[in-house]
Write a protein that holds these residues in place. Sequence first.
Motif, PDB file in Angstrom:
ATOM      1  N   ASP A 388       0.892  -1.208   0.028  1.00 23.70           N
ATOM      2  CA  ASP A 388      -0.142  -0.120   0.098  1.00 23.70           C
ATOM      3  C   ASP A 388       0.935   1.251   0.121  1.00 23.70           C
ATOM      4  OD1 ASP A 388      -2.007   1.882   0.227  1.00 23.70           O
ATOM      5  OD2 ASP A 388      -2.799   1.139   2.199  1.00 23.70           O
ATOM      6  N   TYR A 389       1.324   1.525  -1.243  1.00 25.04           N
ATOM      7  CA  TYR A 389       2.471   2.692  -1.232  1.00 25.04           C
ATOM      8  C   TYR A 389       2.024   3.916  -0.574  1.00 25.04           C
ATOM      9  CZ  TYR A 389       4.649  -0.668  -4.576  1.00 25.04           C
ATOM     10  OH  TYR A 389       5.331  -1.647  -5.068  1.00 25.04           O
ATOM     11  N   ASN A 390       0.713   4.247  -0.814  1.00 22.12           N
ATOM     12  CA  ASN A 390       0.336   5.561  -0.014  1.00 22.12           C
ATOM     13  C   ASN A 390      -0.153   5.339   1.493  1.00 22.12           C
ATOM     14  OD1 ASN A 390      -2.082   4.599  -0.885  1.00 22.12           O
ATOM     15  ND2 ASN A 390      -2.908   6.358  -2.092  1.00 22.12           N
ATOM     16  N   ALA A 391      -0.217   4.090   1.682  1.00 19.63           N
ATOM     17  CA  ALA A 391      -0.693   3.719   3.078  1.00 19.63           C
ATOM     18  C   ALA A 391      -2.245   4.134   3.447  1.00 19.63           C
ATOM     19  CB  ALA A 391       0.242   4.325   4.096  1.00 19.63           C
ATOM     20  N   ASN A 392      -2.929   4.269   2.459  1.00 20.54           N
ATOM     21  CA  ASN A 392      -4.272   4.871   2.629  1.00 20.54           C
ATOM     22  C   ASN A 392      -5.285   3.703   2.785  1.00 20.54           C
ATOM     23  OD1 ASN A 392      -4.613   3.640   0.101  1.00 20.54           O
ATOM     24  ND2 ASN A 392      -5.681   5.272  -0.988  1.00 20.54           N
ATOM     25  N   ALA A 400      -2.101   5.778 -12.962  1.00 25.24           N
ATOM     26  CA  ALA A 400      -2.027   7.182 -13.482  1.00 25.24           C
ATOM     27  C   ALA A 400      -0.584   7.619 -13.404  1.00 25.24           C
ATOM     28  CB  ALA A 400      -2.784   7.957 -12.445  1.00 25.24           C
ATOM     29  N   ASN A 401      -0.219   8.458 -13.999  1.00 26.50           N
ATOM     30  CA  ASN A 401       1.175   9.011 -14.192  1.00 26.50           C
ATOM     31  C   ASN A 401       1.821   9.564 -12.744  1.00 26.50           C
ATOM     32  OD1 ASN A 401       1.186   8.400 -16.968  1.00 26.50           O
ATOM     33  ND2 ASN A 401       0.309  10.324 -17.426  1.00 26.50           N
ATOM     34  N   THR A 402       0.997  10.162 -11.923  1.00 29.67           N
ATOM     35  CA  THR A 402       1.258  10.676 -10.823  1.00 29.67           C
ATOM     36  C   THR A 402       0.742  10.131  -9.587  1.00 29.67           C
ATOM     37  OG1 THR A 402      -0.239  12.506 -10.953  1.00 29.67           O
ATOM     38  CG2 THR A 402       1.909  13.024 -12.117  1.00 29.67           C
ATOM     39  N   SER A 403       0.478   8.933  -9.640  1.00 30.03           N
ATOM     40  CA  SER A 403       0.132   8.412  -8.502  1.00 30.03           C
ATOM     41  C   SER A 403       0.676   6.580  -8.295  1.00 30.03           C
ATOM     42  CB  SER A 403      -1.207   8.446  -8.411  1.00 30.03           C
ATOM     43  OG  SER A 403      -2.031   7.626  -9.210  1.00 30.03           O
ATOM     44  N   ALA A 404       0.755   6.215  -7.162  1.00 29.99           N
ATOM     45  CA  ALA A 404       1.270   4.819  -7.257  1.00 29.99           C
ATOM     46  C   ALA A 404      -0.055   3.984  -7.476  1.00 29.99           C
ATOM     47  CB  ALA A 404       1.685   4.551  -5.742  1.00 29.99           C
ATOM     48  N   THR A 405       0.253   2.740  -8.055  1.00 30.87           N
ATOM     49  CA  THR A 405      -0.524   1.576  -8.397  1.00 30.87           C
ATOM     50  C   THR A 405      -0.230   0.728  -7.354  1.00 30.87           C
ATOM     51  OG1 THR A 405      -0.694   2.139 -10.727  1.00 30.87           O
ATOM     52  CG2 THR A 405      -1.318   0.029  -9.966  1.00 30.87           C
ATOM     53  N   ASP A 406      -0.934   0.168  -6.318  1.00 30.60           N
ATOM     54  CA  ASP A 406      -0.630  -0.693  -5.359  1.00 30.60           C
ATOM     55  C   ASP A 406      -0.306  -1.985  -5.731  1.00 30.60           C
ATOM     56  OD1 ASP A 406      -0.541   1.160  -3.084  1.00 30.60           O
ATOM     57  OD2 ASP A 406      -2.793   0.930  -2.868  1.00 30.60           O
ATOM     58  N   THR A 407       0.532  -2.863  -5.581  1.00 29.64           N
ATOM     59  CA  THR A 407       0.904  -4.151  -5.996  1.00 29.64           C
ATOM     60  C   THR A 407       0.719  -5.078  -5.044  1.00 29.64           C
ATOM     61  OG1 THR A 407       3.312  -3.441  -5.703  1.00 29.64           O
ATOM     62  CG2 THR A 407       2.632  -3.247  -7.944  1.00 29.64           C
ATOM     63  N   PRO A 408       0.796  -6.597  -5.805  1.00 30.05           N
ATOM     64  CA  PRO A 408       0.564  -7.591  -4.795  1.00 30.05           C
ATOM     65  C   PRO A 408       1.907  -7.695  -4.150  1.00 30.05           C
ATOM     66  CG  PRO A 408      -0.282  -8.131  -7.093  1.00 30.05           C
ATOM     67  CD  PRO A 408       0.433  -6.697  -7.214  1.00 30.05           C
ATOM     68  N   PHE A 409       1.834  -8.303  -3.106  1.00 26.28           N
ATOM     69  CA  PHE A 409       2.988  -8.706  -2.176  1.00 26.28           C
ATOM     70  C   PHE A 409       3.206 -10.037  -2.278  1.00 26.28           C
ATOM     71  CE2 PHE A 409       5.133  -6.715   1.724  1.00 26.28           C
ATOM     72  CZ  PHE A 409       6.348  -7.097   1.628  1.00 26.28           C
ATOM     73  N   SER A 410       4.452 -10.279  -2.624  1.00 26.33           N
ATOM     74  CA  SER A 410       4.556 -11.833  -2.699  1.00 26.33           C
ATOM     75  C   SER A 410       5.644 -12.387  -1.684  1.00 26.33           C
ATOM     76  CB  SER A 410       5.315 -12.213  -4.006  1.00 26.33           C
ATOM     77  OG  SER A 410       6.474 -11.710  -4.143  1.00 26.33           O
ATOM     78  N   PRO A 859       7.944   5.285  -5.449  1.00 23.83           N
ATOM     79  CA  PRO A 859       7.528   3.962  -4.997  1.00 23.83           C
ATOM     80  C   PRO A 859       6.053   3.448  -5.694  1.00 23.83           C
ATOM     81  CG  PRO A 859       8.653   4.755  -3.032  1.00 23.83           C
ATOM     82  CD  PRO A 859       8.750   5.722  -3.866  1.00 23.83           C
ATOM     83  N   GLY A 860       5.929   2.458  -6.351  1.00 25.65           N
ATOM     84  CA  GLY A 860       4.626   2.329  -6.791  1.00 25.65           C
ATOM     85  C   GLY A 860       4.073   2.879  -8.015  1.00 25.65           C
ATOM     86  N   TYR A 861       4.869   4.118  -8.568  1.00 25.01           N
ATOM     87  CA  TYR A 861       4.540   4.622  -9.784  1.00 25.01           C
ATOM     88  C   TYR A 861       5.126   3.937 -10.911  1.00 25.01           C
ATOM     89  CZ  TYR A 861       3.498   9.022  -7.329  1.00 25.01           C
ATOM     90  OH  TYR A 861       2.965   9.811  -6.631  1.00 25.01           O
TER      91      TYR A 861
END
Length: 925
Positions: A388-392, A400-410, A859-861
């Motif tokens: 959760d890159y932005n911890a929201n 999006a170009n200017t926000s993180a896309t949260d990714t699966p955590f392996s 991170p996450g971008y």
Amino acid sequence: MIKIIKKLNFLLLIIILLLNIKSLNGKIVYGDILSFERVLSPEIGKNITLPWGDEKVVRLCNPFGDEKVPIVVSNNIPLGKEVSNDEDFLSMFGNHSFATLLAHFNCKKSEETCIRINTITPQFTSCLLIASIDGYDHVTFNSSLGGVPTNMNSWKVDTVGKFSNYLPKAGRIIVKNDTRQISLGCFEESSKNNLNYVLIHPTKPIDTIDICYKSFSEASEYVLYGLLDCGDASKSSFSISGYVFSDKYYSSNRTNNPPITGQTVYIKQRSGLVYDLDGKPVTQAITDERGFYYFNNIPSGDYQVYIRPSDPTTQFSPITDLNLEDAYTNKATNGSIEAYVFINGSGVVPVSKTNFDDIMLTSVYVIREMNIGILPKNISLIGMIFIDYNANGIMDVDIANTSATDTPFSGVKVQLIDGNRVVREVITGADGLFSFPDVPYISTGYIATIYTPTGYVMTNYPFPPAPSPGEIINLEIVPETELLVGLINNDNYCQDAPLMAIICYANQGYNESHADDPVLITFPSTATKHLYNMPHGTVQHVAAHKDIGSVYGIGIDRNTGDIFTSSFMKYFSGFGPNGTGAIYKSTTKNNNYQSSLYFDLNRAMNQIDYCGTDSHVYPMDNYDEGVEKVGKIAFGDLDIHNGSLYTIALASRELLRVSISDPTDFQLYNIYNPCIDEPDDWRPFALGIRHGNIIIGGVCTMESNPVTKPVGYVMEMGGNIILQIPLDFPRGCKSFGGSFCIPGDYTPWSSVYFDSQPWISDLTMDGENMIISIRDRGGDLDRDVGTYDILRACFNGDQLILENSGSCGGVNGAHLLPSGYFGTPDGINGGEYYNDNFYYPTDNDGHDNVASTAGVVIPGYHTLFGSSLDIDSVGQGTVKVWDNTNGLLLYGIGVYLQNNENPTNNFGKANGLGDMEPICYNYIK
Ligand SMILES: *[C@@H]1O[C@H](CO)[C@@H](O)[C@H](O)[C@H]1NC(C)=O
Ligand SMILES: *[C@@H]1O[C@H](CO)[C@@H](O)[C@H](O)[C@H]1NC(C)=O
Ligand SMILES: *[C@@H]1O[C@H](CO)[C@@H](O)[C@H](O)[C@H]1NC(C)=O
Ligand SMILES: *[C@@H]1O[C@H](CO)[C@@H](O)[C@H](O)[C@H]1NC(C)=O
Ligand SMILES: *[C@@H]1O[C@H](CO)[C@@H](O)[C@H](O)[C@H]1NC(C)=O
Ligand SMILES: *[C@@H]1O[C@H](CO)[C@@H](O)[C@H](O)[C@H]1NC(C)=O
Ligand SMILES: [Ca+2]
Ligand SMILES: [Ca+2]
């Protein structure tokens, strides 16, 4: 026939003598029921049916056909005579005056003969009495129910005894058994007249007994037997009790398994309905909170206890324990138990008032633990762990170009827990999912235990207080709802829309005409317009030329937002007030920044020129001296890692570490020099952080022996080279126009400003892949133009492999062949991953390589922010934004535009921007 009659006469004689029956009045006194006349052996082959005792009906037949006809007569032995006064013996016959028995004769050495006793209904309480066995007799028998042979080991001996207390000793009968048959014999000397006997009973119902007899001596040619009732039906009230449990352990054992309350348990007899001994019908019982049920005060019988699940797919405990004497175990097969309940029946015991399960029972006997295990319905539980890159607390999946896309955590370990029991354990895969398919439903629910990796915390807490980083987290997990777990550590965290800090350069000495020009600014990373077109106040001026002079590297303290910058040698832009060894700190104060010296390496080393002598000439009017020192004095890139700032002292080619809380805590490290032939040409400059460690980038410049092309290196702090970058690839046109192309190929370092002099200036990780920014030293030697590169190196699981022909790690980039604007080869093998071309339609000219001097991947971008130049105008310092997934140039933000009114304001295309960093704060304070 005559022969048989003769034998019978003989037999009668024996019996009369034996029993000492004095007067028969010409007529033998028979038992109440058995008729001597009817039970003659020739008849046996004809399936004689005769009543036996008060309730039984017995069929006798010869199981072996006419060749071996047994000789059998019925026999009423008067009780209570001298020959029959043993108390135990008498007790078996209640208040009857005769013992009704069959006598089975066999002449010495004639073949064994057998008789089959068949009762029409299954016998629960019958015992078999066999008497008069001496050393010359051999008796065997076996039994069956409905044609199914009995395991003869399940028979039990009740009594071995004698008829008379008066007559001399009788020999003891020896019982031997195996699964197929029971054999009786006698090895003791015995009195002829005191008959011995054995009373023996089956523990399972039977309806047929085959008894075979052979005699080995004329001294003994008969045995006696009879069926007796061992149970007193009037006293024999029974109960059945047990538990219904949810077999979540699949153990077929109620131990530890939860009870099922409120479950209806049904009962029926094989022959029909069940009536208790008061005559009331008994059909069902309901389990209590312990899962316990009982049926009370019912007669002996052949019962079926079962449940009727409303869901026909219900499954039951897999193992059926056939030993009804066992406690705890499941006795049911598919939810149904067959139990013969009778005195001596397997598992049937007297009711015990000290046994909690028996407290409610009014019966004399009980069979307990008639347990039924129901497998819980399987459920599936799933969850997912994401970064959760932005911890929201939300898994943001939009790209999006200017926000993180949260990714699966392996690679995260997750256990499914039931109480203290680990039901399953999984490690999340590339999709971040953890799933527990087909686990038994349990009413108490499951816990998912997340083994949070070191440094990570959960962002979507259901609980305060939050566990500390790396702590194991227990979460409830329920069916049909994916358990989403967001985790973040400080390194991967960035708040939404962070500000970006970037270095610009101002002309002349720090205290000359451009003293007030901003050289360290921040701007919103979400900006899409040119900064000089954005509303006033959007860009913040953090430090002016007079505060810090010419600097390159920027580091942000994630705790405080403080910005550290390090001195940089650039043509026509003087050092700050504290010279070549200065590292400045700009700190927020009252919504403003204040900058001051944080560390001075010259001072710290007590050597005025440790970082090199300031070779500028002041005042700097139209011209600057000493440019050959560019890249050789002051500092290179700067990064912050683990509470320290790191930068490269260019003069001594050392890595400097200074604590960001205590400037007196510093350290210099040698850097491995890979330029074996010309060690003096080694120019380390760039820094990055990979796998939590500092990495260093530099170039063997070939300056002292310019016969070959420069080579770049990326290494770990200990000198382990992780990437070698031959800088000999074609580079299209440094500048092109309608009819010209000025080649852009790299050259060894020199004092010729128009040469493209490769200078590895920044290392940026994009996950496991690396982005190498290459500045053009030529751009810092004059006020002309510098053209940059960005190279991408992709990790193949083992090592980093440089992009080739515009592809990296199997992904095609933006510029496959031919990549230069006019089709000239540009990049490794002629192609390049990132589109860094610039074409200016107004003048029909441009540059093939205006990439980045410093790169940022928040991170996450999916985007790369690079400090560059020229997006839609000439002479523009620009932050460009590329797509890391395909190398496309997405857009650019002009930082400044050199205009004709004030051409000396900035450096335009001459490396007018330096390092850039996002101002991300720590999530975990
Ligand atoms: C006697 O009964 C048995 C079983 O009931 C049967 O198999 C047999 O044939 C009968 N014998 C005669 C002579 O009826
Ligand atoms: C003896 O047997 C008879 C009938 O078989 C029965 O009515 C009577 O109650 C019995 N007496 C005892 C003392 O058991
Ligand atoms: C006893 O055993 C014999 C031999 O196996 C078999 O033929 C017979 O049917 C058995 N008798 C009973 C009552 O099961
Ligand atoms: C038969 O053998 C088993 C052990 O194998 C024993 O427990 C049982 O009491 C025996 N039955 C008789 C009638 O001796
Ligand atoms: C059932 O559980 C009890 C109590 O834990 C144990 O003693 C017994 O051995 C178990 N029976 C089986 C068949 O596992
Ligand atoms: C650094 O420069 C500032 C501004 O000129 C000056 O006030 C300060 O004393 C200098 N610090 C040192 C240690 O020389
Ligand atoms: Ca998020
Ligand atoms: Ca290009």
